[in-house]
Design an enzyme around this catalytic site. Structure first.
Site, PDB file in Angstrom:
ATOM      1  N   LYS A   1       0.839  -1.208   0.000  1.00  0.00           N
ATOM      2  CA  LYS A   1       0.000   0.000   0.000  1.00  0.00           C
ATOM      3  C   LYS A   1       0.870   1.253   0.000  1.00  0.00           C
ATOM      4  O   LYS A   1       0.592   2.221  -0.704  1.00  0.00           O
ATOM      5  CB  LYS A   1      -0.957  -0.025   1.204  1.00  0.00           C
ATOM      6  CG  LYS A   1      -2.029  -1.105   1.067  1.00  0.00           C
ATOM      7  CD  LYS A   1      -2.777  -1.376   2.367  1.00  0.00           C
ATOM      8  CE  LYS A   1      -3.696  -2.587   2.215  1.00  0.00           C
ATOM      9  NZ  LYS A   1      -4.344  -2.994   3.471  1.00  0.00           N
TER      10      LYS A   1
ATOM     11  N   GLN B   1      -4.596  -1.897   9.704  1.00  0.00           N
ATOM     12  CA  GLN B   1      -4.368  -3.191   9.073  1.00  0.00           C
ATOM     13  C   GLN B   1      -4.962  -4.321   9.916  1.00  0.00           C
ATOM     14  O   GLN B   1      -4.680  -4.419  11.111  1.00  0.00           O
ATOM     15  CB  GLN B   1      -2.861  -3.406   8.850  1.00  0.00           C
ATOM     16  CG  GLN B   1      -2.521  -4.668   8.074  1.00  0.00           C
ATOM     17  CD  GLN B   1      -3.113  -4.660   6.655  1.00  0.00           C
ATOM     18  OE1 GLN B   1      -3.041  -3.669   5.949  1.00  0.00           O
ATOM     19  NE2 GLN B   1      -3.703  -5.774   6.256  1.00  0.00           N
TER      20      GLN B   1
ATOM     21  N   ASP C   1     -11.186   2.629   4.035  1.00  0.00           N
ATOM     22  CA  ASP C   1     -11.540   1.214   3.902  1.00  0.00           C
ATOM     23  C   ASP C   1     -13.056   1.041   3.800  1.00  0.00           C
ATOM     24  O   ASP C   1     -13.536  -0.044   3.481  1.00  0.00           O
ATOM     25  CB  ASP C   1     -11.028   0.419   5.116  1.00  0.00           C
ATOM     26  CG  ASP C   1      -9.671  -0.234   4.854  1.00  0.00           C
ATOM     27  OD1 ASP C   1      -9.357  -0.493   3.676  1.00  0.00           O
ATOM     28  OD2 ASP C   1      -8.939  -0.488   5.827  1.00  0.00           O
TER      29      ASP C   1
END
Ligand code: NDP
Length: 287
Positions: free
Chosen positions: A53, A97, A120
């Site tokens: 990422k 994460q 997200d």
């Protein structure tokens, strides 16, 4: 006849090319979109995901930060880190994460990310908007799948889509996006009796169960479009999806490979959501 491949890597490259214009426009207003990743512990898999990422951010010209905390850090320490990022002017998108260590309340942690930085798409606000049919920041993997289907020119409205998996991250938002586009959607889970009965009815089949080669050739309809979200590492180290590629590709019209299918699109959508969040920050888009 063998199915046509969804080339996730190529579609991702096109996505980045389109994003470059929006990133440039933001730059002219003095804004460099910024993404922060919060990483707990030293799981090699999580580290690889975060590294990918960060690399994508750098390649696209975004600012990126990684906040590393110990795996045994307290919930308060993690919430404080997220709060700092929520208030940071350099950061427009925040990801935590997953998976989180079991001593932490994952629900509470994820809901502490500011709604307008929730790239997200896991906040109840953004998920609620998706339920209403007015998507804002949408979970990256399902969003990437929709773009892959559109890129291939696959009709969604009026088709029967079957989603295998009902997680909050993939299966449920995937189903909601397909519903919003007029598909008839069936969602299967681990309790589904006779999974093949449902998958065989799918014009569009999305496999997101995390079970290696769960979907085999005789379980799919001839001419179906198959998207394999699953990423499973076999004991010998090989990476495979939830779809048995060899037996399915001769029946399907389209199929996504693993690796090189959905994975690159997930990362591209994270960058896209961060750009959208930065545009929101300067009043150019609404979240
Ligand atoms: P979860 O484990 O959270 O969810 C899996 C879902 O699949 C559950 O709803 C489960 O049902 C269902 N399921 C499990 N076994 C079966 C079965 N035999 N038949 C039908 N349904 C079944 O996983 P995620 O949704 O987070 O991820 C799914 C897969 O996608 C994983 O392999 C993951 O690594 C991969 N992934 C890939 C990404 C990418 O970028 N390519 C991004 C995110 C995930 P139940 O709810 O009943 O337990």
């Amino acid at each position: 006849m063998a199915a046509i491949l969804f080339d996730g890597a190529a579609i991702a490259r096109q996505t980045y090319a389109r994003l470059a214009e929006r990133i440039h426009a933001l730059g002219q207003r003095g804004i460099q979109p910024g993404l922060a990743a919060v990483l707990l512990g030293d799981s090699p898999v999580s580290q690889i995901y975060v590294r990918n990422k960060v690399r994508a951010c750098v390649a696209a010209g975004l600012h990126s930060e990684v906040r590393k905390l110990d795996a045994d850090c307290s919930e308060d320490a993690l919430l404080t880190t997220i709060d700092q990022l929520n208030r940071s002017k350099r950061i427009h998108g925040i990801i935590v994460q997953l998976p989180l260590p079991s001593h932490l309340d994952a629900k509470r942690i994820l809901q502490s990310v500011a709604v307008e930085k929730d790239v997200d798409g896991f906040s109840w606000h953004n998920l609620g908007a998706l339920v209403e049919g007015h998507p804002t920041l949408v979970p990256c993997t399902p969003l990437g799948v929709m773009i892959m289907l559109d890129h291939a020119g696959i009709t969604i409205e009026g088709r029967h889509a079957v989603v295998v998996g009902r997680s909050n991250i993939v299966g449920k938002p995937m189903a909601l996006l397909l519903i919003a586009r007029g598909a008839t959607v069936t969602v299967c889970n681990s309790k589904t009796q006779d999974l093949g009965k449902y998958t065989a009815m799918a014009d569009i089949l999305i496999a997101a169960a995390g079970k290696p080669r769960l979907v085999t050739g005789e379980m799919v309809k001839t001419g179906a479009a198959i998207i394999d979200v699953g990423i499973n590492r076999l004991p010998e180290g090989k990476l495979v999806g939830d779809v048995d590629f060899e037996s399915v590709e001769s029946r399907a019209s389209w199929i996504s490979p693993v690796p090189g299918g959905v994975g690159p699109m997930t990362v591209a959508m994270l960058i896209a959501n961060t750009v959208t969040a930065a545009e929101h920050h300067v009043g150019q888009s609404r979240i």
